[in-house]
Motif scaffolding. Structure first.
Motif, short mmCIF file in Angstrom:
data_model
loop_
_atom_site.label_atom_id
_atom_site.label_comp_id
_atom_site.label_asym_id
_atom_site.label_seq_id
_atom_site.Cartn_x
_atom_site.Cartn_y
_atom_site.Cartn_z
N GLN A 125 0.86 -1.19 0.00
CA GLN A 125 0.00 0.00 0.00
C GLN A 125 0.90 1.24 0.00
N GLU A 141 -6.67 9.05 1.27
CA GLU A 141 -8.02 8.58 0.95
C GLU A 141 -8.77 9.65 0.17
N ASP A 249 -13.86 2.15 10.13
CA ASP A 249 -14.53 1.18 9.26
C ASP A 249 -14.25 -0.23 9.74
N ILE A 250 -15.27 -1.08 9.60
CA ILE A 250 -15.12 -2.47 10.03
C ILE A 250 -15.73 -3.41 9.00
N GLY A 266 -19.58 -2.18 8.71
CA GLY A 266 -20.14 -1.15 9.58
C GLY A 266 -19.18 0.01 9.71
N THR A 267 -19.70 1.17 10.06
CA THR A 267 -18.80 2.31 10.22
C THR A 267 -19.23 3.18 11.39
N ASN A 325 -22.80 4.29 3.88
CA ASN A 325 -21.47 4.75 3.54
C ASN A 325 -20.97 5.64 4.66
N ASP A 329 -16.86 8.84 2.48
CA ASP A 329 -17.11 8.10 1.25
C ASP A 329 -17.95 8.84 0.23
N CYS A 335 -20.56 0.84 1.02
CA CYS A 335 -19.41 0.01 1.42
C CYS A 335 -19.35 -1.24 0.52
N HIS A 339 -16.66 -2.70 -2.34
CA HIS A 339 -15.84 -3.84 -1.93
C HIS A 339 -16.15 -5.11 -2.72
N MET A 349 -14.75 0.27 -9.47
CA MET A 349 -15.47 0.28 -8.19
C MET A 349 -16.80 1.01 -8.22
N GLN A 379 -7.78 -3.94 -0.05
CA GLN A 379 -6.35 -3.73 0.19
C GLN A 379 -5.53 -4.83 -0.49
N PRO A 417 -7.92 5.41 -4.83
CA PRO A 417 -8.87 4.30 -5.02
C PRO A 417 -10.12 4.47 -4.16
#
Ligand code: HEC
Length: 424
Positions: A125, A141, A249-250, A266-267, A325, A329, A335, A339, A349, A379, A417
């Protein structure tokens, strides 16, 4: 010691030429030997040199990926994400926080200091304009446009983030990158049940412009000096800036939602967002929402059944038609719509056709038929794409072609990205 001196010299060159892409340009043989991201070297922590005389923390990419994940608690299994989304996502956050919070904000979330469980970072990254900075390993980001974070936010602000995987996810990173010179994308086709990825997102926005950031944990990081420049160049000056925690973020791999995507995303927003209660520190966050599907059945309107939004939080925007989101975002995505495109070769995306991007792609299925799924892990997809592009630049047959590939790379970088820009 010798290595440190050499890398500082190389760093000085890198700053004037191409700081973030420093590994893509020629260096003296002595530095190249001590380099990283090579077929027989460790992965890079960062390719951006530290500021002169830096005494603070230095990011070390946690890369001793385990062969087997140790048995561990999975406290979120006590809750059904579809009927108890609030309790579910808070229990995952508590799991992520365990052993990572310390009184010193700057050394919180340093995996080597966590005595409860190991967390790991994804490799590669570190390339290009948006690659990891050297102090906390943050990548650049999406820029927050005016009024996206709060009403009255008149300027745009740069955002930066760092992500972590728990041991089940790290096993897969290790399998994919077993041979540093020849990654195996197929190994990332299915992440194991219980994989958790979590990401801390920080903003350069001021408390004056975004009042609910008052009391947020801050990190000093070495990022682009102008916090309002949405497309920095590799030559843009860097400075040590203070960034504030904005979003967490999760992502959890959970077979109970296999009939939609197999993933729960989730966020959290710091301070509960606009009008939230005052407070301070890492725990002063509130869930914005949880999603486990893209609600393809509600594209013509109608209530969402696969997104839960926290009624106590009032963000200026979430995602497409109210799908989840985060504050940082793009409001026209979600999300899971982004993804789901994690694949190799890299997918697009964000696109114009909602039917395509807001379908429910089952875990392990590529977004575009015939490609290799990377099971919702962007990632891993970004790392692979960046690795492949670096090889293309390195092995260009002529200096002219090499300069051309490098220039292409820099142009692509103008949109990170996370903003839906190309993964190269
Ligand atoms: C515009 C597309 C986009 C949207 C929308 C998006 N992400 Fe991501 N996300 C990315 C990209 C690209 C990466 C990898 C690069 C990075 O870390 O910035 C990523 C990385 C992550 C990671 C680190 C692990 C991984 O899978 O790569 C997590 C966790 C994550 N995102 C969660 C979320 C959550 C939760 C949401 C919604 C609140 C969200 N993302 C919305 C593009 C997106």
């Amino acid at each position: 010691m010798r290595f440190m001196k050499l890398s500082l010299v190389a760093g000085a060159v890198g700053v004037t030429l191409l700081s973030a892409a420093a590994l893509l340009i020629d260096r003296t043989p002595a530095v190249a030997q001590a380099a990283c991201d090579g077929p027989t070297t460790p992965f890079c922590n960062s390719t951006v040199p530290l500021p002169a005389g830096w005494k603070g923390p230095v990011f070390q990419l946690r890369q001793d990926y385990p062969a087997v994940a140790p048995s561990d608690q999975q406290p979120w299994l006590a809750f059904d994400p579809r009927t108890q989304p609030d309790a579910y996502i808070k229990s995952v956050l508590a799991y992520f926080y365990e052993g990572n919070l310390r009184p010193d904000v700057e050394t919180s979330f340093d995996p080597k200091l966590n005595t409860v469980r190991n967390w790991y970072n994804a490799p590669w990254q570190d390339q290009g304009t948006n690659g990891r900075e050297p102090v906390h390993g943050l990548t650049r980001e999406r820029t927050s446009r005016a009024n996206e974070l709060a009403a009255g936010q008149s300027q745009q602000w740069n955002n930066y983030a760092v992500g972590f995987y728990n041991a089940p996810g790290a096993v897969v990173i290790g399998q994919m990158w077993k041979d540093h010179g020849h990654p195996n994308p197929a190994a990332a086709g299915s992440l194991p049940e219980g994989t958790v990825a979590a990401k801390l997102l920080f903003t350069t926005a001021t408390v004056q412009q975004v009042p609910y950031l008052a009391g947020a944990p801050t990190w000093k990081v070495y990022v682009y000096a102008n916090p309002n420049d949405p497309s920095p160049k590799p030559t843009s000056p860097r400075a040590v800036l203070e960034v504030r925690l904005l979003q967490i973020d999760i992502a959890v791999k959970d077979s109970r939602v296999a009939s939609t995507t197999g993933w729960v995303f989730g966020t959290f927003v710091y301070g509960g967002g606009p009008g939230g209660p005052s407070g301070s520190g890492w725990t002063n966050v509130a869930p914005v929402g949880v999603m486990w599907g893209n609600d393809p059945g509600s594209l013509a309107g109608g209530p969402l059944k696969e997104t839960w939004l926290n009624p106590a939080v009032h963000m200026p925007h979430v995602g497409f038609q109210g799908r989840l989101n985060g504050p940082v975002d793009n409001p026209s995505s979600s999300c899971l719509s982004c993804h789901a495109t994690a694949e190799s070769p890299a997918g697009q995306m964000i696109g114009a056709d909602p039917k395509r991007w807001f379908q429910n792609v089952p875990s392990g299925t590529p977004f575009d038929p015939g490609r290799q799924s990377m099971d919702y892990s962007l990632q891993l997809a970004v790392g692979l794409a960046d690795f492949q592009q670096a090889q293309k630049i390195k092995s260009a047959p002529t200096p002219t072609l090499r300069a051309k590939f490098l220039q292409e790379r820099i142009m692509q970088d103008s949109r990170p990205p996370r903003d839906g820009g190309p993964l190269h």
